[in-house]
Design an enzyme around this catalytic site. Structure first.
Site, PDB file in Angstrom:
ATOM      1  N   SER A   1      52.940  32.132  17.585  1.00 25.00           N
ATOM      2  CA  SER A   1      53.750  32.643  18.691  1.00 25.00           C
ATOM      3  C   SER A   1      55.203  32.160  18.569  1.00 25.00           C
ATOM      4  CB  SER A   1      53.110  32.241  20.024  1.00 25.00           C
ATOM      5  OG  SER A   1      53.753  32.853  21.105  1.00 25.00           O
TER       6      SER A   1
ATOM      7  N   ASP B   1      47.628  42.522  21.911  1.00 19.44           N
ATOM      8  CA  ASP B   1      48.485  41.415  22.357  1.00 19.44           C
ATOM      9  C   ASP B   1      49.358  41.885  23.508  1.00 19.44           C
ATOM     10  OD1 ASP B   1      50.476  39.367  22.581  1.00 19.44           O
ATOM     11  OD2 ASP B   1      50.090  38.769  20.515  1.00 19.44           O
TER      12      ASP B   1
ATOM     13  N   HIS C   1      46.875  37.801  23.065  1.00 22.65           N
ATOM     14  CA  HIS C   1      47.826  36.815  22.535  1.00 22.65           C
ATOM     15  C   HIS C   1      47.212  35.427  22.405  1.00 22.65           C
ATOM     16  CE1 HIS C   1      51.831  35.492  21.465  1.00 22.65           C
ATOM     17  NE2 HIS C   1      51.752  34.497  22.333  1.00 22.65           N
TER      18      HIS C   1
END
Length: 288
Positions: A170, A235, A264
């Protein structure tokens, strides 16, 4: 990451902020620290104390395999580092840049589980302003943080670049891509990566503006190491299209892992996640 009010949207277009302002507005959510580091009288040995919120899932024996210390960045901040010895015969060490809203305490159990399953040791660090690290989280500090971690990994533990896998998750893909664009390593793994801050906030953005933050899309083509990209197709934070766009710009992409139905924060819960990492580390890297 993209829940901006109408007034904030207007401000972005009418009075574009500097990259640091975008970064702090859209990305950084340091949690209350879930651990502390206590130094002994010699100043050389640090003891890790985890709070209940760290949700430690193992015994004290596994905790003894974790070594923590503080190091200083070129920006003057002191950052917390964690070396997790998961396997005595591990060929590779993951230099792991974690995601948002977590710190080393919360990640420690995950590191033990991941490293033991893919036969890798793991070296991680907290960004400035996260956990026990001093300073404030900014884009420039992130780059200084990973540089300090890279130096500590090589000098303190004597690990050579060809035995380091740079792993970013991320927001952690931002310092990972920046480092990998400047230094060659065994490989790079980008887990739920973003192309840039503006492209997350405004999905129709087609180019990188001068005030954009986290421009992974402009740096990834400079990476000469093999790159594995992992992204969930559902996501809800960083759209799947970001992973696709980065994959298309890689010099040396390997077969990506598109996790069907994953969001995610749950990619790791799918069986193919560990299987792909095992295959990559134990088989593909040997032949690359």
């Amino acid at each position: 990451m993209n829940n901006l009010s109408f007034s904030e949207l207007c401000c972005l277009f009418c009075c574009p902020p500097c990259p640091g302002k975008i970064a702090s507005k859209l990305a950084f959510l340091p949690p209350d620290p879930t651990y502390t580091l206590m130094c002994d009288e010699s100043g050389s040995r640090w003891t890790l104390h985890l709070s209940e919120r760290a949700d430690w899932q193992y015994s004290s024996r596994e905790k003894d395999a974790i070594e923590c210390f503080m190091t200083r960045t070129c920006k003057g901040n002191r950052i917390a580092c964690m070396f997790v010895r998961c396997s005595p015969n591990a060929k590779y060490t993951l230099l792991f840049s974690h995601g948002n809203a977590v710190d080393l305490g919360q990640m420690s159990s995950f590191y033990i589980g991941l490293g033991s399953r893919i036969n890798c040791n793991i070296f991680s660090y907290d960004y400035s302003g996260y956990g026990a690290s001093s300073g404030k989280p900014t884009e420039k500090n992130m780059y200084a943080d990973i540089d300090a971690a890279w130096v500590a990994l090589r000098t303190r533990y004597g690990i050579r670049p060809e035995n380091v896998i740079i792993y970013g998750q991320s927001i952690g893909t931002v310092p990972s891509v920046d480092l990998a664009a400047r230094y060659e390593s065994a490989a790079v793994i980008l887990h739920s990566p973003l192309t840039s801050g503006m492209r997350v906030a405004f999905p129709d953005t087609k180019k990188t503006y001068c005030f954009d933050a986290f421009p992974n899309i402009d740096k990834i083509s400079k990476i000469t190491s093999p790159v594995l990209i992992i992204h969930g197709t559902e996501d809800e934070v960083i759209d799947f299209s970001h992973g696709l766009a980065l994959f298309e710009r890689c010099q040396r992409p390997v077969e990506p892992l598109w996790v069907e139905g994953a969001g995610h924060n749950d990619v790791e819960l799918y069986g193919q996640y560990l299987e792909r990492l095992k295959q990559f580390v134990s088989q593909e890297l040997v032949n690359l």
